[in-house]
Design a protein around this motif. Structure first.
Motif, PDB file in Angstrom:
ATOM      1  N   ILE A  89       0.860  -1.179   0.000  1.00  0.00           N
ATOM      2  CA  ILE A  89       0.000   0.000   0.000  1.00  0.00           C
ATOM      3  C   ILE A  89       0.900   1.234   0.000  1.00  0.00           C
ATOM      4  CG2 ILE A  89      -0.196   0.281   2.521  1.00  0.00           C
ATOM      5  CD1 ILE A  89      -3.249   0.756   1.984  1.00  0.00           C
ATOM      6  N   SER A  90       0.388   2.333  -0.508  1.00  0.00           N
ATOM      7  CA  SER A  90       1.195   3.550  -0.578  1.00  0.00           C
ATOM      8  C   SER A  90       1.028   4.364   0.696  1.00  0.00           C
ATOM      9  CB  SER A  90       0.776   4.401  -1.782  1.00  0.00           C
ATOM     10  OG  SER A  90      -0.475   5.028  -1.530  1.00  0.00           O
ATOM     11  N   PRO A  91       1.991   5.213   1.037  1.00  0.00           N
ATOM     12  CA  PRO A  91       1.873   6.036   2.243  1.00  0.00           C
ATOM     13  C   PRO A  91       0.758   7.073   2.122  1.00  0.00           C
ATOM     14  CG  PRO A  91       3.799   6.679   0.978  1.00  0.00           C
ATOM     15  CD  PRO A  91       3.284   5.417   0.363  1.00  0.00           C
ATOM     16  N   GLU A  92       0.346   7.384   0.873  1.00  0.00           N
ATOM     17  CA  GLU A  92      -0.719   8.370   0.672  1.00  0.00           C
ATOM     18  C   GLU A  92      -2.110   7.785   0.860  1.00  0.00           C
ATOM     19  OE1 GLU A  92       2.894   9.389  -1.676  1.00  0.00           O
ATOM     20  OE2 GLU A  92       1.549   7.647  -1.689  1.00  0.00           O
ATOM     21  N   ALA A  93      -2.211   6.459   0.958  1.00  0.00           N
ATOM     22  CA  ALA A  93      -3.522   5.816   1.091  1.00  0.00           C
ATOM     23  C   ALA A  93      -4.164   6.158   2.430  1.00  0.00           C
ATOM     24  CB  ALA A  93      -3.375   4.302   0.960  1.00  0.00           C
ATOM     25  N   GLU A  94      -5.487   6.177   2.448  1.00  0.00           N
ATOM     26  CA  GLU A  94      -6.209   6.431   3.691  1.00  0.00           C
ATOM     27  C   GLU A  94      -6.038   5.226   4.610  1.00  0.00           C
ATOM     28  OE1 GLU A  94     -10.181   7.134   2.468  1.00  0.00           O
ATOM     29  OE2 GLU A  94      -9.775   9.146   1.718  1.00  0.00           O
ATOM     30  N   VAL A  95      -5.868   5.498   5.888  1.00  0.00           N
ATOM     31  CA  VAL A  95      -5.641   4.411   6.839  1.00  0.00           C
ATOM     32  C   VAL A  95      -6.860   3.490   6.901  1.00  0.00           C
ATOM     33  CG1 VAL A  95      -6.507   5.590   8.903  1.00  0.00           C
ATOM     34  CG2 VAL A  95      -4.645   3.925   9.099  1.00  0.00           C
ATOM     35  N   GLU A  96      -8.047   4.026   6.605  1.00  0.00           N
ATOM     36  CA  GLU A  96      -9.244   3.182   6.577  1.00  0.00           C
ATOM     37  C   GLU A  96      -9.153   2.135   5.472  1.00  0.00           C
ATOM     38  OE1 GLU A  96     -11.016   7.396   6.704  1.00  0.00           O
ATOM     39  OE2 GLU A  96      -8.984   6.583   6.640  1.00  0.00           O
ATOM     40  N   ALA A  97      -8.540   2.527   4.334  1.00  0.00           N
ATOM     41  CA  ALA A  97      -8.378   1.591   3.223  1.00  0.00           C
ATOM     42  C   ALA A  97      -7.455   0.455   3.622  1.00  0.00           C
ATOM     43  CB  ALA A  97      -7.840   2.320   1.997  1.00  0.00           C
ATOM     44  N   ALA A  98      -6.401   0.784   4.367  1.00  0.00           N
ATOM     45  CA  ALA A  98      -5.480  -0.246   4.844  1.00  0.00           C
ATOM     46  C   ALA A  98      -6.189  -1.195   5.790  1.00  0.00           C
ATOM     47  CB  ALA A  98      -4.282   0.399   5.538  1.00  0.00           C
ATOM     48  N   ALA A  99      -6.971  -0.651   6.718  1.00  0.00           N
ATOM     49  CA  ALA A  99      -7.697  -1.481   7.671  1.00  0.00           C
ATOM     50  C   ALA A  99      -8.693  -2.391   6.961  1.00  0.00           C
ATOM     51  CB  ALA A  99      -8.406  -0.601   8.693  1.00  0.00           C
ATOM     52  N   ASP A 100      -9.385  -1.852   5.965  1.00  0.00           N
ATOM     53  CA  ASP A 100     -10.370  -2.643   5.232  1.00  0.00           C
ATOM     54  C   ASP A 100      -9.697  -3.771   4.456  1.00  0.00           C
ATOM     55  OD1 ASP A 100     -13.198  -2.945   4.293  1.00  0.00           O
ATOM     56  OD2 ASP A 100     -12.263  -2.581   2.344  1.00  0.00           O
ATOM     57  N   MET A 101      -8.556  -3.479   3.838  1.00  0.00           N
ATOM     58  CA  MET A 101      -7.827  -4.511   3.094  1.00  0.00           C
ATOM     59  C   MET A 101      -7.361  -5.621   4.028  1.00  0.00           C
ATOM     60  SD  MET A 101      -4.358  -4.168   0.742  1.00  0.00           S
ATOM     61  CE  MET A 101      -5.053  -2.798  -0.168  1.00  0.00           C
ATOM     62  N   MET A 102      -6.843  -5.231   5.184  1.00  0.00           N
ATOM     63  CA  MET A 102      -6.372  -6.221   6.145  1.00  0.00           C
ATOM     64  C   MET A 102      -7.516  -7.082   6.652  1.00  0.00           C
ATOM     65  SD  MET A 102      -3.676  -3.733   8.134  1.00  0.00           S
ATOM     66  CE  MET A 102      -3.521  -4.804   9.558  1.00  0.00           C
ATOM     67  N   HIS A 103      -8.670  -6.454   6.860  1.00  0.00           N
ATOM     68  CA  HIS A 103      -9.839  -7.188   7.357  1.00  0.00           C
ATOM     69  C   HIS A 103     -10.366  -8.156   6.302  1.00  0.00           C
ATOM     70  CE1 HIS A 103     -13.641  -8.091   9.282  1.00  0.00           C
ATOM     71  NE2 HIS A 103     -14.274  -7.667   8.199  1.00  0.00           N
ATOM     72  N   GLU A 104     -10.538  -7.675   5.075  1.00  0.00           N
ATOM     73  CA  GLU A 104     -11.120  -8.490   4.018  1.00  0.00           C
ATOM     74  C   GLU A 104     -10.225  -9.667   3.646  1.00  0.00           C
ATOM     75  OE1 GLU A 104     -14.094  -8.364   2.588  1.00  0.00           O
ATOM     76  OE2 GLU A 104     -14.664  -6.746   3.959  1.00  0.00           O
ATOM     77  N   MET A 105      -8.909  -9.459   3.703  1.00  0.00           N
ATOM     78  CA  MET A 105      -7.973 -10.501   3.292  1.00  0.00           C
ATOM     79  C   MET A 105      -7.368 -11.250   4.469  1.00  0.00           C
ATOM     80  SD  MET A 105      -5.958  -8.586   0.181  1.00  0.00           S
ATOM     81  CE  MET A 105      -6.865  -7.934  -1.236  1.00  0.00           C
ATOM     82  N   ASN A 106      -7.830 -10.899   5.683  1.00  0.00           N
ATOM     83  CA  ASN A 106      -7.318 -11.539   6.907  1.00  0.00           C
ATOM     84  C   ASN A 106      -5.797 -11.451   6.977  1.00  0.00           C
ATOM     85  OD1 ASN A 106      -7.530 -12.893   9.380  1.00  0.00           O
ATOM     86  ND2 ASN A 106      -7.290 -14.891   8.428  1.00  0.00           N
ATOM     87  N   LEU A 107      -5.289 -10.229   6.812  1.00  0.00           N
ATOM     88  CA  LEU A 107      -3.855  -9.998   6.829  1.00  0.00           C
ATOM     89  C   LEU A 107      -3.428  -9.412   8.163  1.00  0.00           C
ATOM     90  CD1 LEU A 107      -3.535  -8.277   3.323  1.00  0.00           C
ATOM     91  CD2 LEU A 107      -3.119 -10.680   3.869  1.00  0.00           C
TER      92      LEU A 107
END
Length: 218
Positions: A89-107
């Motif tokens: 993920i890029s540093p410019e991405a919203e932290v919510e997007a990171a959280a959602d990706m981690m949740h959806e992919m169980n990362l």
């Protein structure tokens, strides 16, 4: 909030040429659960979790019996066991997007890289929890007030106006869906919530407490 503000920059890396025995030592010494793998240019090429290194150890024992300890341990490298499917993920991405990706992919985490693929940091679940605590204003003190409202335009503005008229500051505000309604959670900079609660009720707001929802978890 952007990922770059919450990424961890003090993280351990190895190269594909790192010996597995050295990687194991680094994991144990630093009490880590994974290592990021970068090439000579600093570009992220993969990762190796603790369980993969541990899983390689039985093979080490067998190889030691067949080939001798020095021969095998000097040949088994991270490149032999690294995983290349790490999510970035890029540093410019919203932290919510990171959280959602981690949740959806169980990362457990995401690597933060620049446009050239060079690793800048790492964001994990601990960082996400820290964001939650910070956004809810938990460490700032004050009083927490929860309002059950109809999901309609302007309702948060109206509630905030009541508090502003009392010359009090709102430390944080969040909204959550509850069926077709919303719960507005406000943390107000005051040690006595009673006057604020009274003012909100006088404006027709419904205030709720944990006991109002006991039927949901009993």
């Amino acid at each position: 909030m952007f990922v770059g503000f919450k990424m961890l920059q003090d993280f351990a890396t190895v190269t594909p040429q790192t010996l597995v025995k050295d990687a194991q030592k680094k994991l144990e010494e630093d009490k880590l659960w994974m290592l990021l793998v970068v090439d000579e240019a600093g570009e992220l090429v993969g990762y190796v979790p603790k369980e993969d290194i541990a899983g390689a150890l039985p093979g080490v024992v067998k190889a030691m019996e067949r080939l001798g300890e020095t021969v095998f341990l000097d040949k088994l490298t991270i490149e032999d066991i690294l995983r290349r499917d790490i999510r970035k993920i890029s540093p410019e991405a919203e932290v919510e997007a990171a959280a959602d990706m981690m949740h959806e992919m169980n990362l457990a985490g995401l690597a933060v890289v620049d446009g050239a693929g060079v690793i800048l940091g790492y964001v994990n679940r601990d960082a996400m929890l820290d964001v939650l605590v910070e956004e809810m204003g938990f460490r700032e003190g004050g009083c927490r007030i929860t309002v059950d409202v109809e999901d309609k335009t302007g309702v948060l503005y109206e509630a905030a106006g009541v508090i502003a008229n009392m010359k009090l500051s709102i430390i944080s505000s969040s909204t959550f869906f509850k069926g077709e309604r919303r719960l507005i959670v406000l943390r107000v900079a005051t040690e006595d919530a009673a006057p604020v609660e009274t003012a909100l009720r006088e404006r027709g707001f419904k205030l709720v407490e944990p006991q109002d929802f006991q039927g949901n978890w009993n």
